[in-house]
Design a protein around this motif. Structure first.
Motif, mmCIF file in Angstrom:
data_model
loop_
_atom_site.group_PDB
_atom_site.id
_atom_site.type_symbol
_atom_site.label_atom_id
_atom_site.label_comp_id
_atom_site.label_asym_id
_atom_site.label_seq_id
_atom_site.Cartn_x
_atom_site.Cartn_y
_atom_site.Cartn_z
ATOM 1 N N MET A 149 -31.265 -51.934 -52.375
ATOM 2 C CA MET A 149 -31.775 -53.266 -52.070
ATOM 3 C C MET A 149 -31.151 -53.811 -50.789
ATOM 4 O O MET A 149 -31.847 -54.334 -49.948
ATOM 5 C CB MET A 149 -31.511 -54.176 -53.265
ATOM 6 N N THR A 150 -29.840 -53.674 -50.635
ATOM 7 C CA THR A 150 -29.162 -54.195 -49.449
ATOM 8 C C THR A 150 -29.651 -53.497 -48.185
ATOM 9 O O THR A 150 -29.853 -54.145 -47.161
ATOM 10 C CB THR A 150 -27.633 -54.039 -49.589
ATOM 11 N N ALA A 151 -29.855 -52.186 -48.238
ATOM 12 C CA ALA A 151 -30.352 -51.451 -47.075
ATOM 13 C C ALA A 151 -31.745 -51.936 -46.696
ATOM 14 O O ALA A 151 -32.078 -52.035 -45.509
ATOM 15 C CB ALA A 151 -30.359 -49.958 -47.348
ATOM 16 N N THR A 152 -32.565 -52.243 -47.684
ATOM 17 C CA THR A 152 -33.916 -52.741 -47.431
ATOM 18 C C THR A 152 -33.869 -54.094 -46.734
ATOM 19 O O THR A 152 -34.600 -54.336 -45.774
ATOM 20 C CB THR A 152 -34.700 -52.864 -48.755
ATOM 21 N N ILE A 153 -32.983 -54.967 -47.215
ATOM 22 C CA ILE A 153 -32.843 -56.289 -46.605
ATOM 23 C C ILE A 153 -32.303 -56.164 -45.189
ATOM 24 O O ILE A 153 -32.780 -56.832 -44.270
ATOM 25 C CB ILE A 153 -31.926 -57.188 -47.473
ATOM 26 N N THR A 154 -31.321 -55.293 -44.995
ATOM 27 C CA THR A 154 -30.743 -55.085 -43.659
ATOM 28 C C THR A 154 -31.796 -54.561 -42.688
ATOM 29 O O THR A 154 -31.904 -55.056 -41.564
ATOM 30 C CB THR A 154 -29.543 -54.114 -43.741
ATOM 31 N N ALA A 155 -32.561 -53.578 -43.118
ATOM 32 C CA ALA A 155 -33.611 -53.027 -42.249
ATOM 33 C C ALA A 155 -34.652 -54.083 -41.913
ATOM 34 O O ALA A 155 -35.108 -54.170 -40.765
ATOM 35 C CB ALA A 155 -34.266 -51.819 -42.907
ATOM 36 N N ALA A 156 -35.021 -54.906 -42.886
ATOM 37 C CA ALA A 156 -36.002 -55.973 -42.639
ATOM 38 C C ALA A 156 -35.446 -56.987 -41.648
ATOM 39 O O ALA A 156 -36.145 -57.422 -40.731
ATOM 40 C CB ALA A 156 -36.381 -56.659 -43.948
ATOM 41 N N PHE A 157 -34.180 -57.365 -41.824
ATOM 42 C CA PHE A 157 -33.560 -58.319 -40.905
ATOM 43 C C PHE A 157 -33.521 -57.767 -39.486
ATOM 44 O O PHE A 157 -33.913 -58.452 -38.532
ATOM 45 C CB PHE A 157 -32.145 -58.682 -41.368
ATOM 46 N N ILE A 158 -33.063 -56.538 -39.335
ATOM 47 C CA ILE A 158 -32.993 -55.919 -38.007
ATOM 48 C C ILE A 158 -34.381 -55.829 -37.382
ATOM 49 O O ILE A 158 -34.565 -56.123 -36.195
ATOM 50 C CB ILE A 158 -32.312 -54.534 -38.093
ATOM 51 N N HIS A 159 -35.361 -55.444 -38.174
ATOM 52 C CA HIS A 159 -36.750 -55.321 -37.703
ATOM 53 C C HIS A 159 -37.257 -56.667 -37.181
ATOM 54 O O HIS A 159 -37.788 -56.749 -36.065
ATOM 55 C CB HIS A 159 -37.622 -54.818 -38.863
ATOM 56 N N HIS A 160 -37.074 -57.728 -37.959
ATOM 57 C CA HIS A 160 -37.564 -59.046 -37.556
ATOM 58 C C HIS A 160 -36.767 -59.622 -36.387
ATOM 59 O O HIS A 160 -37.352 -60.207 -35.468
ATOM 60 C CB HIS A 160 -37.571 -60.002 -38.749
ATOM 61 N N ALA A 161 -35.456 -59.472 -36.395
ATOM 62 C CA ALA A 161 -34.633 -59.988 -35.293
ATOM 63 C C ALA A 161 -35.004 -59.303 -33.982
ATOM 64 O O ALA A 161 -35.138 -59.961 -32.937
ATOM 65 C CB ALA A 161 -33.146 -59.798 -35.605
ATOM 66 N N ALA A 162 -35.198 -57.999 -34.023
ATOM 67 C CA ALA A 162 -35.590 -57.259 -32.817
ATOM 68 C C ALA A 162 -36.980 -57.679 -32.345
ATOM 69 O O ALA A 162 -37.232 -57.779 -31.139
ATOM 70 C CB ALA A 162 -35.524 -55.757 -33.067
ATOM 71 N N ALA A 163 -37.878 -57.957 -33.281
ATOM 72 C CA ALA A 163 -39.230 -58.406 -32.908
ATOM 73 C C ALA A 163 -39.166 -59.758 -32.196
ATOM 74 O O ALA A 163 -39.859 -59.971 -31.190
ATOM 75 C CB ALA A 163 -40.120 -58.490 -34.142
ATOM 76 N N PHE A 164 -38.326 -60.662 -32.697
ATOM 77 C CA PHE A 164 -38.149 -61.948 -32.014
ATOM 78 C C PHE A 164 -37.568 -61.739 -30.616
ATOM 79 O O PHE A 164 -37.957 -62.425 -29.668
ATOM 80 C CB PHE A 164 -37.239 -62.881 -32.822
ATOM 81 N N LEU A 165 -36.653 -60.792 -30.484
ATOM 82 C CA LEU A 165 -36.057 -60.501 -29.177
ATOM 83 C C LEU A 165 -37.098 -59.937 -28.205
ATOM 84 O O LEU A 165 -37.087 -60.270 -27.016
ATOM 85 C CB LEU A 165 -34.886 -59.537 -29.346
ATOM 86 N N VAL A 166 -38.004 -59.120 -28.704
ATOM 87 C CA VAL A 166 -39.098 -58.602 -27.862
ATOM 88 C C VAL A 166 -39.902 -59.764 -27.285
ATOM 89 O O VAL A 166 -40.169 -59.824 -26.081
ATOM 90 C CB VAL A 166 -40.003 -57.631 -28.667
ATOM 91 N N VAL A 167 -40.285 -60.706 -28.134
ATOM 92 C CA VAL A 167 -41.069 -61.859 -27.678
ATOM 93 C C VAL A 167 -40.249 -62.708 -26.704
ATOM 94 O O VAL A 167 -40.747 -63.114 -25.648
ATOM 95 C CB VAL A 167 -41.563 -62.707 -28.872
ATOM 96 N N ALA A 168 -38.983 -62.938 -27.018
ATOM 97 C CA ALA A 168 -38.130 -63.770 -26.156
ATOM 98 C C ALA A 168 -37.959 -63.166 -24.769
ATOM 99 O O ALA A 168 -38.018 -63.885 -23.760
ATOM 100 C CB ALA A 168 -36.763 -63.978 -26.808
ATOM 101 N N THR A 169 -37.771 -61.859 -24.699
ATOM 102 C CA THR A 169 -37.580 -61.231 -23.389
ATOM 103 C C THR A 169 -38.866 -61.279 -22.567
ATOM 104 O O THR A 169 -38.821 -61.519 -21.360
ATOM 105 C CB THR A 169 -37.076 -59.785 -23.516
ATOM 106 N N LEU A 170 -40.001 -61.060 -23.216
ATOM 107 C CA LEU A 170 -41.274 -61.144 -22.483
ATOM 108 C C LEU A 170 -41.520 -62.560 -21.970
ATOM 109 O O LEU A 170 -41.971 -62.746 -20.830
ATOM 110 C CB LEU A 170 -42.439 -60.693 -23.358
ATOM 111 N N LEU A 171 -41.224 -63.558 -22.804
ATOM 112 C CA LEU A 171 -41.394 -64.949 -22.357
ATOM 113 C C LEU A 171 -40.457 -65.265 -21.195
ATOM 114 O O LEU A 171 -40.853 -65.946 -20.244
ATOM 115 C CB LEU A 171 -41.145 -65.914 -23.517
ATOM 116 N N THR A 172 -39.238 -64.756 -21.247
ATOM 117 C CA THR A 172 -38.295 -64.968 -20.150
ATOM 118 C C THR A 172 -38.815 -64.336 -18.872
ATOM 119 O O THR A 172 -38.775 -64.958 -17.802
ATOM 120 C CB THR A 172 -36.912 -64.399 -20.513
ATOM 121 N N GLU A 173 -39.295 -63.106 -18.957
ATOM 122 C CA GLU A 173 -39.863 -62.443 -17.779
ATOM 123 C C GLU A 173 -41.011 -63.272 -17.205
ATOM 124 O O GLU A 173 -41.092 -63.480 -15.992
ATOM 125 C CB GLU A 173 -40.369 -61.040 -18.122
#
Length: 152
Positions: A1-25
């Motif tokens: 369960m913890t690994a699933t939550i960790t993977a989901a968190f990393i997945h979503h945080a990285a997705a937000f970072l993708v959007v943030a970097t594109l908006l910054t560019e």
């Protein structure tokens, strides 16, 4: 369960970072290019690439190791669309990245990189398209979470 939550968190945080970097560019490329702003765009594009790889890796960890299993995801129409759109966004990002990497020599020489108006418009248009497709990916994620368009 913890690994699933960790993977989901990393997945979503990285997705937000993708959007943030594109908006910054997009914002930085609206103004006049300077050596400092060009360096910023290069850094953002590097972070964008790394974050996109993290999204992909964490996403596949989630697909392979969640309780639903890979068969569930690959029988989901929205998941397949998400995957296709993600690949499309990656392909669209090649042109801007190549343009930004071409700035390195000028930046080493402390010069403003060449970036004519037509190239600026093309790069900004591609970033707009990437951002739009990323929001369609979010819609597909919502549909997938609700079991809409399940093919299995």
């Amino acid at each position: 369960m913890t690994a699933t939550i960790t993977a989901a968190f990393i997945h979503h945080a990285a997705a937000f970072l993708v959007v943030a970097t594109l908006l910054t560019e997009l914002v930085v490329l609206r103004g006049d290019l300077t050596p400092a702003s060009a360096r910023s765009v290069l850094r953002m594009d590097m972070v964008y690439g790394i974050a996109a790889l993290v999204v992909l890796a964490a996403g596949f960890v989630r697909v392979l190791y969640t309780e639903k299993g890979a068969a569930y995801y690959f029988a989901s129409g929205p998941f397949l669309v998400k995957l296709g759109l993600f690949i499309g966004v990656a392909l669209l990002s090649i042109y801007p990245t190549l343009k930004f990497l071409g700035w390195r020599k000028a930046l080493r020489e402390q010069r403003v990189p060449a970036f004519d108006a037509a190239t600026r418009r093309r790069v900004r248009m591609l970033i707009h398209i990437e951002l739009t497709l990323l929001f369609v990916i979010i819609l597909m994620a919502v549909m997938m979470a609700r079991g809409i368009w399940f093919l299995g």
